[in-house]
Design a protein around this motif. Structure first.
Motif, PDB file in Angstrom:
ATOM      1  N   GLU A 185     -10.286   6.236   3.110  1.00 36.27           N
ATOM      2  CA  GLU A 185      -9.390   5.700   2.515  1.00 36.27           C
ATOM      3  C   GLU A 185      -8.208   4.834   3.035  1.00 36.27           C
ATOM      4  OE1 GLU A 185      -7.789   4.725  -1.432  1.00 36.27           O
ATOM      5  OE2 GLU A 185      -9.718   5.309  -1.009  1.00 36.27           O
ATOM      6  N   LEU A 186      -7.964   5.219   4.113  1.00 33.64           N
ATOM      7  CA  LEU A 186      -6.880   4.727   4.817  1.00 33.64           C
ATOM      8  C   LEU A 186      -7.207   3.397   5.497  1.00 33.64           C
ATOM      9  CD1 LEU A 186      -5.382   7.574   7.085  1.00 33.64           C
ATOM     10  CD2 LEU A 186      -4.020   6.414   5.273  1.00 33.64           C
ATOM     11  N   GLY A 187      -8.770   3.255   5.897  1.00 36.13           N
ATOM     12  CA  GLY A 187      -9.291   2.068   6.238  1.00 36.13           C
ATOM     13  C   GLY A 187      -9.237   0.971   5.052  1.00 36.13           C
ATOM     14  N   SER A 188      -9.664   1.512   3.752  1.00 36.28           N
ATOM     15  CA  SER A 188      -9.397   0.701   3.066  1.00 36.28           C
ATOM     16  C   SER A 188      -8.164   0.147   2.447  1.00 36.28           C
ATOM     17  CB  SER A 188     -10.188   1.106   1.451  1.00 36.28           C
ATOM     18  OG  SER A 188      -9.449   2.155   1.139  1.00 36.28           O
ATOM     19  N   LEU A 189      -7.015   0.738   2.669  1.00 33.85           N
ATOM     20  CA  LEU A 189      -5.727   0.329   2.400  1.00 33.85           C
ATOM     21  C   LEU A 189      -5.278  -0.658   3.585  1.00 33.85           C
ATOM     22  CD1 LEU A 189      -3.985   3.629   1.455  1.00 33.85           C
ATOM     23  CD2 LEU A 189      -4.639   1.681  -0.120  1.00 33.85           C
ATOM     24  N   ARG A 190      -5.850  -0.604   4.762  1.00 34.70           N
ATOM     25  CA  ARG A 190      -5.353  -1.577   5.715  1.00 34.70           C
ATOM     26  C   ARG A 190      -5.260  -2.986   5.409  1.00 34.70           C
ATOM     27  NH1 ARG A 190      -8.034  -0.494  11.450  1.00 34.70           N
ATOM     28  NH2 ARG A 190      -7.435  -2.774  11.775  1.00 34.70           N
ATOM     29  N   LYS A 191      -4.025  -3.530   5.826  1.00 33.72           N
ATOM     30  CA  LYS A 191      -3.694  -5.108   5.248  1.00 33.72           C
ATOM     31  C   LYS A 191      -4.756  -6.017   6.058  1.00 33.72           C
ATOM     32  CE  LYS A 191      -0.221  -5.512   8.628  1.00 33.72           C
ATOM     33  NZ  LYS A 191       1.465  -5.754   8.722  1.00 33.72           N
ATOM     34  N   SER A 192      -5.312  -6.909   5.248  1.00 32.25           N
ATOM     35  CA  SER A 192      -6.174  -8.044   5.784  1.00 32.25           C
ATOM     36  C   SER A 192      -5.465  -8.856   7.046  1.00 32.25           C
ATOM     37  CB  SER A 192      -6.795  -8.823   4.849  1.00 32.25           C
ATOM     38  OG  SER A 192      -5.912  -9.568   4.252  1.00 32.25           O
ATOM     39  N   GLU A 193      -6.340  -9.012   8.071  1.00 31.02           N
ATOM     40  CA  GLU A 193      -5.723  -9.698   9.356  1.00 31.02           C
ATOM     41  C   GLU A 193      -5.760 -11.028   8.621  1.00 31.02           C
ATOM     42  OE1 GLU A 193      -4.496  -8.291  11.983  1.00 31.02           O
ATOM     43  OE2 GLU A 193      -5.172  -6.476  11.057  1.00 31.02           O
ATOM     44  N   GLU A 194      -4.740 -11.854   9.031  1.00 28.24           N
ATOM     45  CA  GLU A 194      -4.560 -13.246   8.554  1.00 28.24           C
ATOM     46  C   GLU A 194      -4.750 -14.303   9.624  1.00 28.24           C
ATOM     47  OE1 GLU A 194      -1.385 -13.919   5.907  1.00 28.24           O
ATOM     48  OE2 GLU A 194      -1.555 -11.915   5.057  1.00 28.24           O
TER      49      GLU A 194
ATOM     50  N   GLN B  19       1.002  -1.180  -0.013  1.00 32.51           N
ATOM     51  CA  GLN B  19       0.036   0.040   0.056  1.00 32.51           C
ATOM     52  C   GLN B  19       0.889   1.140  -0.003  1.00 32.51           C
ATOM     53  OE1 GLN B  19      -0.362  -2.373   2.597  1.00 32.51           O
ATOM     54  NE2 GLN B  19      -2.298  -3.227   2.012  1.00 32.51           N
ATOM     55  N   TYR B  20       2.125   1.081  -0.172  1.00 32.65           N
ATOM     56  CA  TYR B  20       3.105   2.143  -0.026  1.00 32.65           C
ATOM     57  C   TYR B  20       2.723   3.564  -0.717  1.00 32.65           C
ATOM     58  CZ  TYR B  20       7.050   4.877   1.323  1.00 32.65           C
ATOM     59  OH  TYR B  20       8.126   5.772   1.883  1.00 32.65           O
ATOM     60  N   GLU B  21       2.563   3.028  -2.082  1.00 33.12           N
ATOM     61  CA  GLU B  21       2.388   4.216  -3.103  1.00 33.12           C
ATOM     62  C   GLU B  21       0.991   5.212  -2.674  1.00 33.12           C
ATOM     63  OE1 GLU B  21       4.817   5.576  -5.175  1.00 33.12           O
ATOM     64  OE2 GLU B  21       5.822   4.016  -4.206  1.00 33.12           O
ATOM     65  N   ASP B  22       0.089   4.138  -2.628  1.00 33.51           N
ATOM     66  CA  ASP B  22      -1.337   4.791  -2.233  1.00 33.51           C
ATOM     67  C   ASP B  22      -1.312   5.744  -0.749  1.00 33.51           C
ATOM     68  OD1 ASP B  22      -2.621   3.777  -4.393  1.00 33.51           O
ATOM     69  OD2 ASP B  22      -3.207   2.029  -3.422  1.00 33.51           O
ATOM     70  N   LEU B  23      -0.621   4.957  -0.002  1.00 32.04           N
ATOM     71  CA  LEU B  23      -0.469   5.863   1.170  1.00 32.04           C
ATOM     72  C   LEU B  23       0.653   6.936   1.176  1.00 32.04           C
ATOM     73  CD1 LEU B  23      -0.633   5.765   4.266  1.00 32.04           C
ATOM     74  CD2 LEU B  23       1.449   4.505   4.532  1.00 32.04           C
ATOM     75  N   LYS B  24       1.645   7.039   0.288  1.00 32.98           N
ATOM     76  CA  LYS B  24       2.423   8.252  -0.002  1.00 32.98           C
ATOM     77  C   LYS B  24       1.460   8.966  -0.803  1.00 32.98           C
ATOM     78  CE  LYS B  24       6.492  10.133  -1.148  1.00 32.98           C
ATOM     79  NZ  LYS B  24       6.185  11.442  -1.575  1.00 32.98           N
TER      80      LYS B  24
END
Length: 76
Positions: free
Chosen positions: A67-76, A39-44
């Motif tokens: 938008e930040l919430g949608s970028l969160r990595k999914s919990e595994e 998600q780095y580029e979107d976060l940047k």
């Protein structure tokens, strides 16, 4: 700070700066550990946009946090 390199430290820096600039009330809900290099580029992009503005409407703040919430990595 050189944000051109993908690193956990840069992710943490950007998240903390975004939270500070937006004065996020529930800052614990947005943690650097929720994000990874994918998600780095979107976060940047979000970071750059937030840092350029001086003020935000409520709807803009909600959109950014969503938008930040949608970028969160999914919990595994």
């Amino acid at each position: 700070m050189d944000l051109s390199n993908k690193s956990p430290e840069n992710i943490e820096f950007m998240i903390e700066e975004i939270k500070n600039k937006l004065r996020v009330v529930n800052a614990a809900a947005i943690k650097p550990s929720h994000f990874n290099d994918e998600q780095y580029e979107d976060l940047k992009d979000i970071y750059d946009m937030v840092m350029k503005k001086n003020t935000f409407s409520i709807s803009e703040m909600e959109a950014i946090v969503t938008e930040l919430g949608s970028l969160r990595k999914s919990e595994e």
